[in-house]
Each structure stands twice: as C-alpha cells, then as structure tokens.
Scaffold this active site. Structure first.
Site, PDB file in Angstrom:
ATOM      1  N   TYR A  35     -14.640 -12.842   0.106  1.00  0.00           N
ATOM      2  CA  TYR A  35     -15.373 -11.603  -0.222  1.00  0.00           C
ATOM      3  C   TYR A  35     -16.604 -11.899  -1.078  1.00  0.00           C
ATOM      4  O   TYR A  35     -17.657 -11.290  -0.915  1.00  0.00           O
ATOM      5  CB  TYR A  35     -14.463 -10.608  -0.950  1.00  0.00           C
ATOM      6  CG  TYR A  35     -13.460  -9.950  -0.035  1.00  0.00           C
ATOM      7  CD1 TYR A  35     -13.827  -8.900   0.807  1.00  0.00           C
ATOM      8  CD2 TYR A  35     -12.138 -10.374  -0.006  1.00  0.00           C
ATOM      9  CE1 TYR A  35     -12.910  -8.302   1.654  1.00  0.00           C
ATOM     10  CE2 TYR A  35     -11.203  -9.785   0.840  1.00  0.00           C
ATOM     11  CZ  TYR A  35     -11.603  -8.745   1.675  1.00  0.00           C
ATOM     12  OH  TYR A  35     -10.696  -8.167   2.512  1.00  0.00           O
TER      13      TYR A  35
ATOM     14  N   ARG B 283      -4.043   6.287   0.728  1.00  0.00           N
ATOM     15  CA  ARG B 283      -4.656   7.481   1.346  1.00  0.00           C
ATOM     16  C   ARG B 283      -3.779   8.252   2.308  1.00  0.00           C
ATOM     17  O   ARG B 283      -4.104   9.387   2.651  1.00  0.00           O
ATOM     18  CB  ARG B 283      -5.946   7.073   2.067  1.00  0.00           C
ATOM     19  CG  ARG B 283      -7.098   6.814   1.114  1.00  0.00           C
ATOM     20  CD  ARG B 283      -8.186   6.028   1.805  1.00  0.00           C
ATOM     21  NE  ARG B 283      -7.684   4.703   2.107  1.00  0.00           N
ATOM     22  CZ  ARG B 283      -8.366   3.756   2.753  1.00  0.00           C
ATOM     23  NH1 ARG B 283      -9.575   4.022   3.191  1.00  0.00           N
ATOM     24  NH2 ARG B 283      -7.845   2.570   2.973  1.00  0.00           N
TER      25      ARG B 283
ATOM     26  N   ARG C  24      -7.465  10.833  -6.353  1.00  0.00           N
ATOM     27  CA  ARG C  24      -8.701  10.069  -6.186  1.00  0.00           C
ATOM     28  C   ARG C  24      -9.922  10.981  -6.256  1.00  0.00           C
ATOM     29  O   ARG C  24     -10.948  10.622  -6.825  1.00  0.00           O
ATOM     30  CB  ARG C  24      -8.693   9.307  -4.857  1.00  0.00           C
ATOM     31  CG  ARG C  24      -9.798   8.254  -4.817  1.00  0.00           C
ATOM     32  CD  ARG C  24      -9.883   7.564  -3.496  1.00  0.00           C
ATOM     33  NE  ARG C  24     -10.415   8.445  -2.472  1.00  0.00           N
ATOM     34  CZ  ARG C  24     -10.910   8.033  -1.313  1.00  0.00           C
ATOM     35  NH1 ARG C  24     -10.911   6.740  -1.023  1.00  0.00           N
ATOM     36  NH2 ARG C  24     -11.380   8.882  -0.449  1.00  0.00           N
TER      37      ARG C  24
ATOM     38  N   ASP D 158      -6.571  -3.578  -7.585  1.00  0.00           N
ATOM     39  CA  ASP D 158      -7.089  -4.248  -6.394  1.00  0.00           C
ATOM     40  C   ASP D 158      -7.260  -5.725  -6.695  1.00  0.00           C
ATOM     41  O   ASP D 158      -7.448  -6.113  -7.855  1.00  0.00           O
ATOM     42  CB  ASP D 158      -8.429  -3.649  -5.956  1.00  0.00           C
ATOM     43  CG  ASP D 158      -8.705  -3.964  -4.495  1.00  0.00           C
ATOM     44  OD1 ASP D 158      -8.226  -3.216  -3.634  1.00  0.00           O
ATOM     45  OD2 ASP D 158      -9.362  -4.987  -4.229  1.00  0.00           O
TER      46      ASP D 158
ATOM     47  N   ARG E 150       0.819  -1.222   0.000  1.00  0.00           N
ATOM     48  CA  ARG E 150       0.000   0.000   0.000  1.00  0.00           C
ATOM     49  C   ARG E 150       0.849   1.267   0.000  1.00  0.00           C
ATOM     50  O   ARG E 150       0.472   2.261   0.625  1.00  0.00           O
ATOM     51  CB  ARG E 150      -0.959   0.045   1.187  1.00  0.00           C
ATOM     52  CG  ARG E 150      -2.068  -0.957   1.143  1.00  0.00           C
ATOM     53  CD  ARG E 150      -3.192  -0.496   0.224  1.00  0.00           C
ATOM     54  NE  ARG E 150      -4.115  -1.592   0.009  1.00  0.00           N
ATOM     55  CZ  ARG E 150      -5.229  -1.784   0.716  1.00  0.00           C
ATOM     56  NH1 ARG E 150      -5.580  -0.926   1.623  1.00  0.00           N
ATOM     57  NH2 ARG E 150      -6.002  -2.800   0.467  1.00  0.00           N
TER      58      ARG E 150
HETATM   59  O1  CP3 Z   1       0.015  -1.941  -2.452  1.00  0.00           O
HETATM   60  C1  CP3 Z   1      -0.255  -1.086  -3.316  1.00  0.00           C
HETATM   61  O2  CP3 Z   1       0.103   0.101  -3.212  1.00  0.00           O
HETATM   62  C2  CP3 Z   1      -0.947  -1.542  -4.590  1.00  0.00           C
HETATM   63  C3  CP3 Z   1      -2.371  -1.451  -4.620  1.00  0.00           C
HETATM   64  C4  CP3 Z   1      -3.249  -2.401  -3.822  1.00  0.00           C
HETATM   65  C5  CP3 Z   1      -4.507  -2.013  -3.341  1.00  0.00           C
HETATM   66  N1  CP3 Z   1      -5.146  -3.107  -2.836  1.00  0.00           N
HETATM   67  C6  CP3 Z   1      -5.068  -0.644  -3.434  1.00  0.00           C
HETATM   68  C7  CP3 Z   1      -6.173  -0.263  -2.557  1.00  0.00           C
HETATM   69  C8  CP3 Z   1      -3.092  -3.762  -3.520  1.00  0.00           C
HETATM   70  C9  CP3 Z   1      -1.903  -4.678  -3.753  1.00  0.00           C
HETATM   71  C10 CP3 Z   1      -4.311  -4.191  -2.904  1.00  0.00           C
HETATM   72  C11 CP3 Z   1      -4.560  -5.579  -2.486  1.00  0.00           C
HETATM   73  C12 CP3 Z   1      -5.770  -5.885  -1.694  1.00  0.00           C
HETATM   74  N2  CP3 Z   1      -7.030  -5.386  -1.849  1.00  0.00           N
HETATM   75  C13 CP3 Z   1      -5.832  -6.885  -0.692  1.00  0.00           C
HETATM   76  C14 CP3 Z   1      -4.685  -7.770  -0.274  1.00  0.00           C
HETATM   77  C15 CP3 Z   1      -3.719  -7.059   0.601  1.00  0.00           C
HETATM   78  C16 CP3 Z   1      -4.259  -6.725   1.951  1.00  0.00           C
HETATM   79  O3  CP3 Z   1      -4.431  -5.521   2.200  1.00  0.00           O
HETATM   80  O4  CP3 Z   1      -4.507  -7.649   2.717  1.00  0.00           O
HETATM   81  C17 CP3 Z   1      -7.155  -6.904  -0.195  1.00  0.00           C
HETATM   82  C18 CP3 Z   1      -7.689  -7.796   0.906  1.00  0.00           C
HETATM   83  C19 CP3 Z   1      -7.905  -5.956  -0.941  1.00  0.00           C
HETATM   84  C20 CP3 Z   1      -9.362  -5.654  -0.839  1.00  0.00           C
HETATM   85  C21 CP3 Z   1      -9.588  -4.284  -0.407  1.00  0.00           C
HETATM   86  N3  CP3 Z   1      -9.361  -3.170  -1.195  1.00  0.00           N
HETATM   87  C22 CP3 Z   1     -10.092  -3.828   0.835  1.00  0.00           C
HETATM   88  C23 CP3 Z   1     -10.472  -4.735   1.994  1.00  0.00           C
HETATM   89  C24 CP3 Z   1     -10.140  -2.456   0.774  1.00  0.00           C
HETATM   90  C25 CP3 Z   1     -10.725  -1.519   1.811  1.00  0.00           C
HETATM   91  C26 CP3 Z   1      -9.820  -1.365   2.958  1.00  0.00           C
HETATM   92  C27 CP3 Z   1      -9.053  -0.086   2.810  1.00  0.00           C
HETATM   93  O5  CP3 Z   1      -7.830  -0.100   3.009  1.00  0.00           O
HETATM   94  O6  CP3 Z   1      -9.712   0.917   2.514  1.00  0.00           O
HETATM   95  C28 CP3 Z   1      -9.631  -2.035  -0.479  1.00  0.00           C
HETATM   96  C29 CP3 Z   1      -9.480  -0.659  -0.974  1.00  0.00           C
HETATM   97  C30 CP3 Z   1      -8.137  -0.236  -1.468  1.00  0.00           C
HETATM   98  N4  CP3 Z   1      -7.309  -0.978  -2.238  1.00  0.00           N
HETATM   99  C31 CP3 Z   1      -7.539   1.045  -1.263  1.00  0.00           C
HETATM  100  C32 CP3 Z   1      -6.318   1.040  -1.941  1.00  0.00           C
HETATM  101  C33 CP3 Z   1      -5.331   2.163  -2.081  1.00  0.00           C
HETATM  102  C34 CP3 Z   1      -8.170   2.203  -0.516  1.00  0.00           C
HETATM  103  C35 CP3 Z   1      -9.175   2.795  -1.462  1.00  0.00           C
HETATM  104  C36 CP3 Z   1      -9.463   4.246  -1.248  1.00  0.00           C
HETATM  105  O7  CP3 Z   1      -8.760   5.090  -1.844  1.00  0.00           O
HETATM  106  O8  CP3 Z   1     -10.435   4.524  -0.525  1.00  0.00           O
END
Ligand code: CP3
Length: 352
Positions: A150, A27, A36, A73, A23
């Site tokens: 999910y 944010r 965003r 994602d 990540r």
């Molecule tokens: O790592 C990086 O910078 C690359 C981008 C990336 C994202 N999601 C962007 C994202 C990667 C590799 C993921 C993987 C991901 N997504 C996983 C596996 C890794 C982990 O965190 O366990 C999972 C379970 C998801 C599913 C997911 N996507 C969830 C549960 C959420 C909401 C939780 C949160 O952090 O808000 C997301 C949203 C998400 N994916 C965001 C980002 C930058 C936040 C979105 C926003 O801008 O509001």
C-alpha cells in the site's frame, strides 16, 4: 470469561467450536453505518476511542460470538509515519505521499505507539474494560509486506507492479523498508498487549501474490521476526498469535514454523488437508467463503457443516470466514452462519 477461543488456540478441549468473523464490525450492519455517519468518516471512527469501542461491540450485541476484535485498520502504522491516508468512497485507501525512492524509505521513522498511535491504545483499553469477563479481545496488525504494498503503490493494486519492481531491482531498499515496518509493528503489537489485547492476528493479505522464494524472504522472514519479539508471558498470560496469509495454501508448513499458534486459512484451502499437514503444530482458523453469506441460510448451513466435517473431531479449530464479510451481506445470513456453528459443532467435540 468465555474462553473458547483461547482454549481452541491452545488446542484444548471445548464444548463447541468458537466462532468470530473477519470484519464482523462493518458496513453490512445498519448500526455501523449510522455510527460512521455520526463520526463523519472511517478514519474519524478509528481515531475516536469511544466510537471505535461502540462499533466493536455492535456485532456482539446482535450475535452469540466468541471474541471481540479491535476496530481499527492495518494502515494506521503508515498513517502515523506521515504518508497522508485517505479513504475515498468506493475506491478504498490511498496515500497522498507514497514511498517511491530510497530517500523516501530512509526518511521513515518508527512511530511511538503511545504518542503517535495513542488513539488505538486508548480504544484497546476502552474495549477491554467494556468486554472484560465476557469475550477475549483480539488485537492485530498487517504484515510488513502487506503494508509495504500500500505504501509503495499508494493504493490497492491488481498487479503490485511498483512493489514487485522495487523488490527485484533494489532488494536492499525493500529490506530496509520491511525492517522499519517490522520494528514499528513489534512496538505497536507490544503496546496493544499492554493495553489489554489477549490474542493477536497478523494479516498477510498480499503475501500470496509473491513467488515462493520472495514470500519466504520478504514476508515470512519479517512475520517470524515479529512473532519472536512479542511478549509470550505478559503477566503470566501467553498471548497467542494467528497468522493469516491469504492465498498461502502452498506454504502452510513454513507458516507453522514461524512460532505462531494458529494459521488463518482462506476459503480455497481444504480444512481437512490443512489439518493433516500442520494440525499437530498449530490450531486452524477459517474458512467459509465470504460469498457464501450471499446465498440462502440453507446453503450457508450446508457449507458450515462441510467445513466442520472437514476439520473433524477434537479441538484446535476456530470457525471464521476465509476473508472479510462484504458490505452487501444480509445481517440475518450472518446470524444463520453463527447459529449453524452452534448447532452442528458440539457433535465434533463429544469425547469417547
Ligand atoms: O475485522 C474487523 O471487524 C476489525 C476491523 C478491521 C478493519 N480492517 C476495518 C475496516 C480489520 C482487522 C481490518 C484489516 C485490514 N485493513 C486489512 C487486512 C484484512 C483484509 O481485509 O485483507 C486490509 C488489507 C486493510 C486495508 C483496508 N481498510 C482496505 C483495503 C479497506 C477498503 C476496503 C473496504 O472494505 O472498504 C479498508 C477499510 C476498512 N477497514 C473498513 C472497515 C470496517 C470499511 C471502511 C468504511 O466504513 O467505509
């Protein structure tokens, strides 16, 4: 090109430990929040290749990192399967059409990565063009089990009651779902490699909630199938695979026999113990507790030093967090973490 990551994954000598952060685009960065806002939503950001490229590059402009990771994602696959993905502010992902019955499972098709997920492939091509010669590009996917949780729950969960109930009461349907997801993931990751991804990571975020036998049968078996089906020699390059099972400390030996090149470790795992157990077979990535970044730079430095010392001398370590950066982290603290790796890791790579 900066090849520290590729060398470390191959357990070859490096001048210092490579570092990137799960990540790293997100944010906690004001420039991310601004992009965003322009895109309108997280999904719009993911599905607009130029903007996905822009946010991928943002952390690389701020910090001296050793890799770029595709901005996307893991839920793009179920989204492309037609489950109706929404991100509700403060609540995380939700599916309008969760998978609940055998008929729901049988209806699912394998998305064509170039047609149904073309925006991801276009993002990979755009990012690779922009970073080429500077940083290696990491592509990724979720583990079939993690995607299934999910899809069945329809959202994040604490107990995974529906998914575990299906697994226990109707294992054949669960296997059918996981087979479809593994087939989709193989196509998706192969396409990412064709588009320019140079390293692949599989996120088994919810593998650790399973019992040991269930994890072997319902998560590891499908990750192994994916790893075995990936191109191991596309245009002469071996594409290394990193496997990350959160809370998978008990299963490191099994993970290491999956054919992957590296294991991602969460923060609960002792890096030195992990190296003694599997360090002869795979590289290790991790594992700073992401909450450490909320503490002072002096505390962050001490924790970085501890992890470097736990791994000890020689190659095969990729510095990272044990899970993703949280939105409440001060960007200056992320800088302190990366600088600490730069400052303290060279001593562990001096030969003789
Ligand atoms: O790592 C990086 O910078 C690359 C981008 C990336 C994202 N999601 C962007 C994202 C990667 C590799 C993921 C993987 C991901 N997504 C996983 C596996 C890794 C982990 O965190 O366990 C999972 C379970 C998801 C599913 C997911 N996507 C969830 C549960 C959420 C909401 C939780 C949160 O952090 O808000 C997301 C949203 C998400 N994916 C965001 C980002 C930058 C936040 C979105 C926003 O801008 O509001």
């Amino acid at each position: 090109m900066n090849d520290r990551l590729l060398r470390a994954l191959a357990r070859q000598a490096v001048d210092r430990t490579p570092v990137w952060l799960m990540r790293q685009a997100g944010r906690y960065l004001p420039e991310y929040r601004e992009t965003r806002r322009q895109a309108g939503s997280f999904l719009a950001l993911c599905s607009t290749p130029d903007l996905a490229c822009e946010v991928t590059l943002q952390p690389l402009r701020r910090y001296d990192l050793d890799a770029a990771i595709l901005f996307s994602d893991i839920l793009t696959i179920p989204w492309a399967m037609g489950l109706g993905l929404e991100f509700v502010e403060g609540e995380g992902p939700q599916f309008r059409h969760p998978v609940r019955t055998r008929a729901d499972i049988e209806r699912l098709g394998v998305p064509d990565p170039e047609d149904d997920l073309g925006f991801v492939m276009e993002a990979v091509r755009t990012i690779r063009r922009e970073v080429d010669g500077r940083w290696p590009l990491i592509g990724f996917a979720g583990s079939p089990w993690t995607l299934a949780t999910y899809m069945i729950e329809g959202r994040g969960s604490r107990t995974f009651g529906r998914a575990k109930r299906l697994l226990l009461e109707d294992p054949a349907s669960m296997h059918r779902l996981l087979t479809t997801l593994a087939d989709a993931t193989i196509e998706y990751l192969r396409a990412q490699v064709r588009a320019g991804a140079q390293v692949l990571m599989i996120f088994d975020t919810w593998g650790g909630v399973l019992t040991t036998p269930a994890w072997h049968a319902f998560s590891l078996a499908y990750m192994r199938r994916i790893v075995e089906a990936l191109p191991r020699g596309y245009e002469g390059d071996r594409v290394p695979v990193i496997l990350f099972t959160k809370a998978g400390e008990g299963w490191l030996e099994s993970m290491a026999t999956s054919g992957c090149d590296a294991l991602g470790l969460d923060w609960r795992t002792d890096m030195g113990v992990a190296r003694a157990r599997v360090g002869e077979r795979v590289a290790l990535q991790g594992n700073l507790d992401p909450s450490t970044l909320l503490a002072s730079p002096a505390c962050i430095r001490n924790e970085v030093k501890r992890i470097l010392a736990e791994y000890g001398s020689g190659p095969g370590h990729v510095f990272n967090l044990g899970h993703g950066i949280t939105p409440d982290v001060d960007p200056a603290h992320v800088g302190a973490c990366i600088e600490a790796v730069h400052e303290h890791s060279p001593a562990w790579h001096r030969q003789g």
